[in-house]
Design an enzyme around this catalytic site. Structure first.
Site, PDB file in Angstrom:
ATOM      1  N   GLY A 149       0.792  -0.833  -0.247  1.00 35.49           N
ATOM      2  CA  GLY A 149      -0.069   0.243   0.141  1.00 35.49           C
ATOM      3  C   GLY A 149       0.658   1.734  -0.291  1.00 35.49           C
ATOM      4  N   CYS A 190       4.414  -8.966   1.657  1.00 38.68           N
ATOM      5  CA  CYS A 190       3.653  -8.750   0.597  1.00 38.68           C
ATOM      6  C   CYS A 190       4.797  -9.935  -0.401  1.00 38.68           C
ATOM      7  CB  CYS A 190       3.246  -8.605  -0.554  1.00 38.68           C
ATOM      8  SG  CYS A 190       2.611  -9.265  -2.165  1.00 38.68           S
ATOM      9  N   CYS A 204       2.289 -13.072  -0.460  1.00 41.14           N
ATOM     10  CA  CYS A 204       2.300 -13.465  -1.114  1.00 41.14           C
ATOM     11  C   CYS A 204       3.567 -14.540  -2.454  1.00 41.14           C
ATOM     12  CB  CYS A 204       1.363 -12.652  -1.895  1.00 41.14           C
ATOM     13  SG  CYS A 204       0.979 -11.269  -0.882  1.00 41.14           S
ATOM     14  N   LYS A 224       5.657 -17.236  -0.829  1.00 41.41           N
ATOM     15  CA  LYS A 224       4.494 -18.793  -0.453  1.00 41.41           C
ATOM     16  C   LYS A 224       4.448 -18.830  -1.663  1.00 41.41           C
ATOM     17  CE  LYS A 224      -0.106 -18.114  -0.845  1.00 41.41           C
ATOM     18  NZ  LYS A 224      -1.028 -16.657  -0.010  1.00 41.41           N
ATOM     19  N   ALA A 276       9.938   4.853  11.515  1.00 42.54           N
ATOM     20  CA  ALA A 276       9.623   6.268  12.037  1.00 42.54           C
ATOM     21  C   ALA A 276       7.828   6.116  12.851  1.00 42.54           C
ATOM     22  CB  ALA A 276       8.900   6.332  10.769  1.00 42.54           C
ATOM     23  N   TYR A 297      -6.104 -19.424   5.889  1.00 42.35           N
ATOM     24  CA  TYR A 297      -6.042 -19.629   4.554  1.00 42.35           C
ATOM     25  C   TYR A 297      -4.234 -19.918   5.202  1.00 42.35           C
ATOM     26  CZ  TYR A 297      -3.911 -14.883   3.406  1.00 42.35           C
ATOM     27  OH  TYR A 297      -3.385 -13.078   3.866  1.00 42.35           O
ATOM     28  N   GLU A 333      -2.336 -23.421   3.396  1.00 44.07           N
ATOM     29  CA  GLU A 333      -1.840 -23.044   2.294  1.00 44.07           C
ATOM     30  C   GLU A 333      -0.641 -23.447   2.700  1.00 44.07           C
ATOM     31  OE1 GLU A 333      -3.040 -19.271  -0.021  1.00 44.07           O
ATOM     32  OE2 GLU A 333      -1.426 -19.414   1.237  1.00 44.07           O
ATOM     33  N   ARG A 380      -8.791 -25.822  16.517  1.00 39.77           N
ATOM     34  CA  ARG A 380      -9.412 -26.336  16.872  1.00 39.77           C
ATOM     35  C   ARG A 380     -10.970 -25.287  16.919  1.00 39.77           C
ATOM     36  NH1 ARG A 380      -9.187 -19.842  19.878  1.00 39.77           N
ATOM     37  NH2 ARG A 380     -10.127 -18.439  18.425  1.00 39.77           N
ATOM     38  N   GLY A 430      -3.073 -16.281  13.854  1.00 36.34           N
ATOM     39  CA  GLY A 430      -3.693 -14.697  13.838  1.00 36.34           C
ATOM     40  C   GLY A 430      -2.365 -13.670  14.029  1.00 36.34           C
ATOM     41  N   ASP A 441      -2.792  -3.500   6.618  1.00 34.10           N
ATOM     42  CA  ASP A 441      -3.133  -4.844   7.249  1.00 34.10           C
ATOM     43  C   ASP A 441      -3.460  -3.520   8.171  1.00 34.10           C
ATOM     44  OD1 ASP A 441      -3.218  -6.348   4.863  1.00 34.10           O
ATOM     45  OD2 ASP A 441      -1.498  -7.269   5.918  1.00 34.10           O
ATOM     46  N   HIS A 455     -14.976 -25.592 -24.306  1.00 37.59           N
ATOM     47  CA  HIS A 455     -15.189 -27.197 -24.282  1.00 37.59           C
ATOM     48  C   HIS A 455     -13.324 -27.547 -24.757  1.00 37.59           C
ATOM     49  CE1 HIS A 455     -15.908 -30.871 -23.719  1.00 37.59           C
ATOM     50  NE2 HIS A 455     -15.476 -31.808 -24.940  1.00 37.59           N
ATOM     51  N   GLU A 477     -16.204 -24.791 -17.208  1.00 37.77           N
ATOM     52  CA  GLU A 477     -17.174 -24.842 -18.598  1.00 37.77           C
ATOM     53  C   GLU A 477     -18.719 -25.332 -17.342  1.00 37.77           C
ATOM     54  OE1 GLU A 477     -17.757 -27.833 -21.947  1.00 37.77           O
ATOM     55  OE2 GLU A 477     -15.952 -28.846 -20.886  1.00 37.77           O
TER      56      GLU A 477
HETATM   57  C1  LIG Z   1       2.244 -15.854   4.808  1.00 32.61           C
HETATM   58  C2  LIG Z   1       1.197 -15.234   3.956  1.00 32.61           C
HETATM   59  C3  LIG Z   1       0.597 -15.128   2.707  1.00 32.61           C
HETATM   60  C4  LIG Z   1       0.094 -14.251   1.817  1.00 32.61           C
HETATM   61  N1  LIG Z   1      -0.616 -14.286   0.863  1.00 32.61           N
HETATM   62  C5  LIG Z   1      -1.393 -13.203  -0.132  1.00 32.61           C
HETATM   63  C6  LIG Z   1      -1.984 -13.911  -1.226  1.00 32.61           C
HETATM   64  O1  LIG Z   1      -1.708 -14.912  -1.236  1.00 32.61           O
HETATM   65  N2  LIG Z   1      -2.488 -12.575  -2.221  1.00 32.61           N
HETATM   66  C7  LIG Z   1      -3.590 -11.858  -0.861  1.00 32.61           C
HETATM   67  O2  LIG Z   1      -3.430 -10.625  -1.484  1.00 32.61           O
HETATM   68  N3  LIG Z   1      -2.484 -10.787   0.176  1.00 32.61           N
HETATM   69  C8  LIG Z   1      -1.754 -12.277   1.372  1.00 32.61           C
HETATM   70  N4  LIG Z   1      -1.472 -12.189   2.109  1.00 32.61           N
HETATM   71  C9  LIG Z   1      -1.486 -10.439   3.009  1.00 32.61           C
HETATM   72  C10 LIG Z   1      -0.579  -9.758   2.273  1.00 32.61           C
HETATM   73  O3  LIG Z   1       0.416 -10.114   2.274  1.00 32.61           O
HETATM   74  C11 LIG Z   1      -0.581  -7.761   2.570  1.00 32.61           C
HETATM   75  O4  LIG Z   1      -2.133  -7.841   2.534  1.00 32.61           O
HETATM   76  C12 LIG Z   1      -0.231  -6.936   2.281  1.00 32.61           C
HETATM   77  O5  LIG Z   1       1.032  -7.231   2.091  1.00 32.61           O
HETATM   78  C13 LIG Z   1      -0.789  -5.692   2.824  1.00 32.61           C
HETATM   79  O6  LIG Z   1      -0.092  -4.230   2.200  1.00 32.61           O
HETATM   80  P1  LIG Z   1       0.579  -3.425   3.608  1.00 32.61           P
HETATM   81  O7  LIG Z   1       1.068  -2.005   2.669  1.00 32.61           O
HETATM   82  O8  LIG Z   1      -1.058  -2.622   4.380  1.00 32.61           O
HETATM   83  O9  LIG Z   1       1.858  -3.826   4.585  1.00 32.61           O
HETATM   84  P2  LIG Z   1       2.930  -4.144   4.581  1.00 32.61           P
HETATM   85  O10 LIG Z   1       3.021  -5.491   2.789  1.00 32.61           O
HETATM   86  O11 LIG Z   1       2.641  -5.299   5.808  1.00 32.61           O
HETATM   87  O12 LIG Z   1       4.215  -3.289   4.571  1.00 32.61           O
HETATM   88  C14 LIG Z   1       4.061  -2.871   5.693  1.00 32.61           C
HETATM   89  C15 LIG Z   1       5.813  -2.492   6.106  1.00 32.61           C
HETATM   90  O13 LIG Z   1       5.499  -1.515   6.910  1.00 32.61           O
HETATM   91  C16 LIG Z   1       7.134  -1.680   7.335  1.00 32.61           C
HETATM   92  N5  LIG Z   1       6.631  -0.910   8.545  1.00 32.61           N
HETATM   93  C17 LIG Z   1       6.042  -1.251   9.902  1.00 32.61           C
HETATM   94  N6  LIG Z   1       6.011  -0.338  11.001  1.00 32.61           N
HETATM   95  C18 LIG Z   1       6.900   0.725  10.651  1.00 32.61           C
HETATM   96  C19 LIG Z   1       7.702   1.712  10.970  1.00 32.61           C
HETATM   97  N7  LIG Z   1       6.829   2.197  12.081  1.00 32.61           N
HETATM   98  N8  LIG Z   1       8.040   2.027  10.280  1.00 32.61           N
HETATM   99  C20 LIG Z   1       9.143   2.380   8.920  1.00 32.61           C
HETATM  100  N9  LIG Z   1       8.566   0.586   8.421  1.00 32.61           N
HETATM  101  C21 LIG Z   1       7.736   0.279   8.770  1.00 32.61           C
HETATM  102  C22 LIG Z   1       6.979  -3.139   7.494  1.00 32.61           C
HETATM  103  O14 LIG Z   1       8.704  -3.212   7.479  1.00 32.61           O
HETATM  104  C23 LIG Z   1       6.749  -3.714   6.183  1.00 32.61           C
HETATM  105  O15 LIG Z   1       7.833  -3.425   5.687  1.00 32.61           O
HETATM  106  C24 LIG Z   1      -0.333 -12.839   2.456  1.00 32.61           C
HETATM  107  C25 LIG Z   1       0.145 -12.356   4.228  1.00 32.61           C
HETATM  108  C26 LIG Z   1       0.703 -13.414   4.470  1.00 32.61           C
HETATM  109  C27 LIG Z   1       1.408 -12.917   5.958  1.00 32.61           C
END
Ligand SMILES: Cc1cc2nc3c(=O)[nH]c(=O)nc-3n(C[C@H](O)[C@H](O)[C@H](O)COP(=O)(O)OP(=O)(O)OC[C@H]3O[C@@H](n4cnc5c(N)ncnc54)[C@H](O)[C@@H]3O)c2cc1C
Length: 451
Positions: free
Chosen positions: A15, A42, A47, A50, A114, A177, A181, A198, A261, A302, A434, A439
């Site tokens: 994001g 990711c 993602c 994985k 930060a 999931y 997975e 559980r 979780g 997230d 087909h 299909e």
């Molecule tokens: C094992 C696993 C498998 C997944 N598989 C899928 C999938 O198949 N498809 C899918 O769509 N989603 C999947 N996801 C979910 C997906 O990875 C997340 O939804 C996505 O990465 C969220 O993006 P984000 O930008 O919110 O955060 P993130 O990608 O988590 O990025 C947050 C970043 O912020 C940094 N950060 C945190 N705190 C600070 C701070 N105070 N200062 C500076 N930097 C900081 C972190 O180091 C990190 O790099 C999976 C997640 C996991 C754990």
């Protein structure tokens, strides 16, 4: 008042990087701080690695299938070290791509943690302070572990990508999931895989028939799945981990992985002092434009715990830029999100489950489960599922659930039709492709159930 930047983004994941890039391309002066690796969950520990592990694990059954198709080939051993180093080289490459995206678009980056000092000031770990008109928190989430005896012996999904060697046996705790997975991955890599969950069935919240089939097929393929079972206690015994379960079992495993979780990364950001509200799980509470209670501070992805998926974090980031930098208030659309669960077999889903749809209104259910041609020819007994949930009143397809090889790819396309509001009759007047598995989605004539 003048600021150092128009936008300061905290977090260089899915994001954060997208929002920073799009805002900068639109002419904003943007900075971003990342405390770990660019690309975030990711790319580095979610993602991407994985899915590479899913691909690696799926080859184990292919040699046998190929033999059934007439190929004179013999199975060999899986070389974890070889795969792991190639996977990490790929992640390094992708991290470089993310860094370049930011650099090439003029985003200034700070490789450190930060936090917020006030509504317009970010404080970096080295004490430097930077001001910004807008601050975007995109810090993601992390695995959370329960408090129990021996928990320090357990690993999470983060460590699965760095295993020194493949264990001979693993216990995976959880039914979501990520747990399912990894159970498929480990099983495919010939690790003796046990899974405790559980609840009464894995993949809670998804369509009952679909998750039931995934569960059945996972067991069929060798995952030793115990439902209604949790872990009570763990301790080290030699170089193994001794585990006591609620069903009375006492067993030894080489590894125990928890996927029970995830928690939003909202700690230590200075949010409470600023009056930014956190929810029960610690998620940052935002309005429909991803704005927090402090008008200059926004949060996406997230850390807001809305729909925790990469494409959703990206869309929330783009909607934020549209709203704040393009004068076009846009709220991210969280309706009808297609998703894939990369279990073995794979599941693709969009819309309402049969159970949720029935609560909402009278429905018709069209479902078919069959042995697909490719696997059946190879002598496998596995089944696939194609299922549509249809509104009796509007005839709209309210939900589509697929359990089959390639279900993730299929649901992306079926998702367009469902998102457009396609009716069952729209599906029916589409000519079948087909011979394919999908299909069936356009050839199911009689409802399996109504009500
Ligand atoms: C094992 C696993 C498998 C997944 N598989 C899928 C999938 O198949 N498809 C899918 O769509 N989603 C999947 N996801 C979910 C997906 O990875 C997340 O939804 C996505 O990465 C969220 O993006 P984000 O930008 O919110 O955060 P993130 O990608 O988590 O990025 C947050 C970043 O912020 C940094 N950060 C945190 N705190 C600070 C701070 N105070 N200062 C500076 N930097 C900081 C972190 O180091 C990190 O790099 C999976 C997640 C996991 C754990």
């Amino acid at each position: 008042m003048s600021f150092d930047y128009d936008l300061f983004v905290i977090g260089g994941g899915s994001g954060g990087v997208r929002a920073a890039r799009v805002a900068a391309q639109g002419g904003a002066k943007v900075a971003l701080a990342e405390e770990d690796r660019y690309g975030g969950t990711c790319v580095i520990r979610g993602c991407v690695p994985k899915k590479l592990m899913v691909f690696a694990s799926e080859y184990s059954g292919m040699v046998e299938d190929a033999q059934s198709y007439g190929w004179d080939i013999q199975p060999g051993a899986f070389d974890w070290d070889k795969f792991k180093s190639k996977m990490h080289a790929e992640l390094d490459r992708l991290e470089g791509v993310y860094r370049n995206i930011l650099g090439n678009n003029g985003v200034e980056t700070f490789d450190q943690r930060a936090m917020l000092a006030d509504a317009h000031t970010v404080e970096l770990a080295d004490g430097t302070k930077k001001t910004a008109k807008h601050i975007l928190i995109a810090t993601g989430g992390r695995p959370s572990l329960p408090d129990m005896p021996g928990i320090e012996l357990a690993i999470t999904s983060n460590e699965m990508f760095h295993l020194e060697k493949l264990p001979e046996s693993i216990l995976i705790i959880g039914g979501g999931y990520i747990a399912c997975e990894f159970a498929g991955i480990m099983n495919g890599m010939c690790v003796q895989t046990t899974q405790y969950y559980r609840g009464a069935q894995i993949l809670r919240g998804f369509d009952d028939e679909a998750r039931g089939l995934v569960s059945e097929e996972m067991c069929q393929r060798g995952v030793d799945l115990h439902l209604g079972t949790n872990i009570l206690e763990m301790r080290k015994e030699g170089d193994k981990i001794w585990v006591k379960a609620t069903n009375g079992d006492e067993k030894l495993f080489d590894q125990v992985m928890f996927a029970t979780g995830r928690a939003p990364n909202s700690d230590g950001l200075g949010l409470e002092a600023l009056g930014i509200e956190l929810g029960r799980k610690g998620e940052i509470v935002v309005d429909q434009y991803s704005q927090t209670a402090v008008p200059s501070v926004y949060a996406i992805g997230d850390v807001t715990d809305r729909a925790n998926l990469t494409p959703v974090a990206i869309r929330e980031g783009m909607a934020f830029v549209e709203t704040v930098f393009k004068g076009n208030p846009t709220s991210p659309d969280h309706e009808l999100i297609p998703t894939a669960i990369f279990t073995q077999p794979e599941m693709g889903t969009i819309g309402l489950s049969e159970e949720d749809a029935r609560e909402q209104e009278p429905i018709e259910v069209y479902a078919t489960s069959f042995k697909p041609m490719q696997q059946s020819f190879a002598g496998r007994s596995e089944r696939v599922l194609m299922k549509l949930i249809v509104s009796q009143a509007t005839r709209k397809v309210l939900g589509c659930h697929i359990v089959a090889p390639g279900a993730g790819e299929m649901i992306q396309l079926a998702g367009i039709a469902v998102k457009m509001g396609a009716t069952k009759e729209d599906f029916d007047r589409t000519v079948a492709v087909h011979p394919t598995m999908s299909e069936e989605l356009v050839t199911m004539k009689t409802p399996t159930r109504t009500g």
